[in-house]
Design a protein around this motif. Sequence first.
Motif, mmCIF file in Angstrom:
data_model
loop_
_atom_site.group_PDB
_atom_site.id
_atom_site.type_symbol
_atom_site.label_atom_id
_atom_site.label_comp_id
_atom_site.label_asym_id
_atom_site.label_seq_id
_atom_site.Cartn_x
_atom_site.Cartn_y
_atom_site.Cartn_z
ATOM 1 N N MET A 252 1.055 -0.760 -0.194
ATOM 2 C CA MET A 252 -0.038 -0.033 -0.416
ATOM 3 C C MET A 252 1.046 1.392 0.279
ATOM 4 O O MET A 252 1.389 1.421 0.952
ATOM 5 C CB MET A 252 -0.767 -0.082 1.077
ATOM 6 C CG MET A 252 -2.268 1.111 1.307
ATOM 7 S SD MET A 252 -2.911 0.854 2.987
ATOM 8 C CE MET A 252 -3.587 -0.561 2.455
ATOM 9 N N ASN A 253 0.878 2.319 -1.165
ATOM 10 C CA ASN A 253 1.871 3.431 -0.605
ATOM 11 C C ASN A 253 0.955 4.143 0.327
ATOM 12 O O ASN A 253 0.208 4.146 0.937
ATOM 13 C CB ASN A 253 1.536 3.797 -2.269
ATOM 14 C CG ASN A 253 0.260 4.314 -2.443
ATOM 15 O OD1 ASN A 253 -0.618 5.210 -1.923
ATOM 16 N ND2 ASN A 253 -0.648 4.012 -3.579
ATOM 17 N N THR A 254 2.146 5.086 0.321
ATOM 18 C CA THR A 254 2.305 5.711 2.091
ATOM 19 C C THR A 254 0.989 7.205 1.586
ATOM 20 O O THR A 254 0.284 7.760 2.103
ATOM 21 C CB THR A 254 3.364 6.572 2.019
ATOM 22 O OG1 THR A 254 4.250 5.809 1.649
ATOM 23 C CG2 THR A 254 3.347 7.365 2.790
ATOM 24 N N LYS A 255 0.762 7.483 0.560
ATOM 25 C CA LYS A 255 -0.571 8.317 -0.217
ATOM 26 C C LYS A 255 -1.856 7.181 0.514
ATOM 27 O O LYS A 255 -2.821 8.600 0.895
ATOM 28 C CB LYS A 255 -0.221 9.291 -1.682
ATOM 29 C CG LYS A 255 -1.143 10.160 -1.647
ATOM 30 C CD LYS A 255 -1.055 10.783 -2.917
ATOM 31 C CE LYS A 255 -2.400 11.930 -2.637
ATOM 32 N NZ LYS A 255 -2.205 12.380 -4.950
ATOM 33 N N LEU A 256 -1.487 6.614 0.471
ATOM 34 C CA LEU A 256 -3.466 5.427 0.765
ATOM 35 C C LEU A 256 -3.190 5.727 2.257
ATOM 36 O O LEU A 256 -5.365 5.843 2.722
ATOM 37 C CB LEU A 256 -3.324 4.820 -0.880
ATOM 38 C CG LEU A 256 -4.527 3.287 -0.299
ATOM 39 C CD1 LEU A 256 -5.428 4.806 -0.201
ATOM 40 C CD2 LEU A 256 -4.745 2.532 -1.436
ATOM 41 N N LEU A 257 -2.194 5.470 2.634
ATOM 42 C CA LEU A 257 -2.079 4.794 4.003
ATOM 43 C C LEU A 257 -2.544 6.449 5.213
ATOM 44 O O LEU A 257 -3.087 6.480 5.565
ATOM 45 C CB LEU A 257 -0.531 4.211 4.519
ATOM 46 C CG LEU A 257 -0.692 4.082 5.633
ATOM 47 C CD1 LEU A 257 -1.746 2.639 6.573
ATOM 48 C CD2 LEU A 257 0.466 3.004 6.422
ATOM 49 N N GLU A 258 -1.757 7.008 4.632
ATOM 50 C CA GLU A 258 -2.137 8.616 5.476
ATOM 51 C C GLU A 258 -3.623 9.266 5.277
ATOM 52 O O GLU A 258 -4.286 9.534 5.896
ATOM 53 C CB GLU A 258 -1.400 9.599 4.876
ATOM 54 C CG GLU A 258 -0.176 9.304 5.209
ATOM 55 C CD GLU A 258 1.635 10.723 4.665
ATOM 56 O OE1 GLU A 258 0.532 11.661 3.429
ATOM 57 O OE2 GLU A 258 2.240 10.456 4.755
#
Length: 352
Positions: A1-7
């Motif tokens: 999961m990419n960082t932007k989606l996780l945030e």
Amino acid sequence: MNTKLLEARRDLYKSMQEQCLAPLWESLHNLVPKQPAPPYAAALWRYQDILPHLLRAGELITAEEAVRRVLVLENPAMPGRSSITQSLYAGLQLILPGEVAPAHRHTQSALRFIVSGKGAYTAVNGERTTMHPGDFVLTPSWNWHDHGNPGVDGVAEPVVWLDGLDIPMVRFFDAGFAENGDQASQSVVRPEGHSFAAYGNNMAPVRTVHKERKELGSPVFSYPYARSREALHTLARNEDIDAWHGVKLRFINPQTGGAPMPTIGACMQLLPKGFSGLRHRGTDGTVYSVVEGHGSATIGGQRFAFAPRDTFVVPSWATVSFDAPEDVVLFSFSDRPVLEAMGLLREEFLPD
């Protein structure tokens, strides 16, 4: 999961939490499991280890002070919960010669299974019953009850019984009420044995005897062990022995054929000498008290050796099998009536 989606998800969950919302997808596997995963564990309490603590409590705490002098059997996986299963409470109660446990009533349904000693009585709604080891005694919801130990036939000794109540169940529904009596002992208005004479011989009065109360529980509140034991041994001599249960009988409300109380069912079973049972399991968490004999129960693969007066618990959906090198008699109680009423009772009898 990419960082932007996780945030972005963290931000979403935080804003939801501020509105008292929670994402079901994060907990669905726990809320709707593939099979029961109870938070309590199989356990055994040895009577020989408990009795010294009970007797010491009898020296230090009066029955009047304690109201009920009981050592709660707390499931080791649920410390501080005063529960032996998710829905049931169990404890060992002591009453000494000359003592009275004062009258009260509560919405919680209760049973007493007499473990040791003689000379004590329980009074329920104006009728007393003298208690003997192995007797099964009821105090259904909102029935006045008190206990005393005046001795019998010149014998006065400590009496211990197993209490079983639906306290956790009633607590879950926030439906608990209690009331203390005006006197320590309620007035006796019916002779001992009256309820059994009226309802315990495959007959019932044409006009009901107990007009003053709703019959939510059995009108018979004392089931003598002598009768239970005779029935078990007669069947063991004349019937095939069940490969899982040995010889097992359930206590009933003689008016309905159902359980003695709406929330708690109870059974007595005989495992004949040499019995080596097959594994079975059910969704009802079950508490056992050993009446006679030495043997063992294998619960979820863990073996527990038991002796007379020991107590053990079998969790929901845990496999159990019994081995009896000598005749063994077991009393048990569970939340089976509730599961049956809700369509949640499931059982499995394994072939080996």
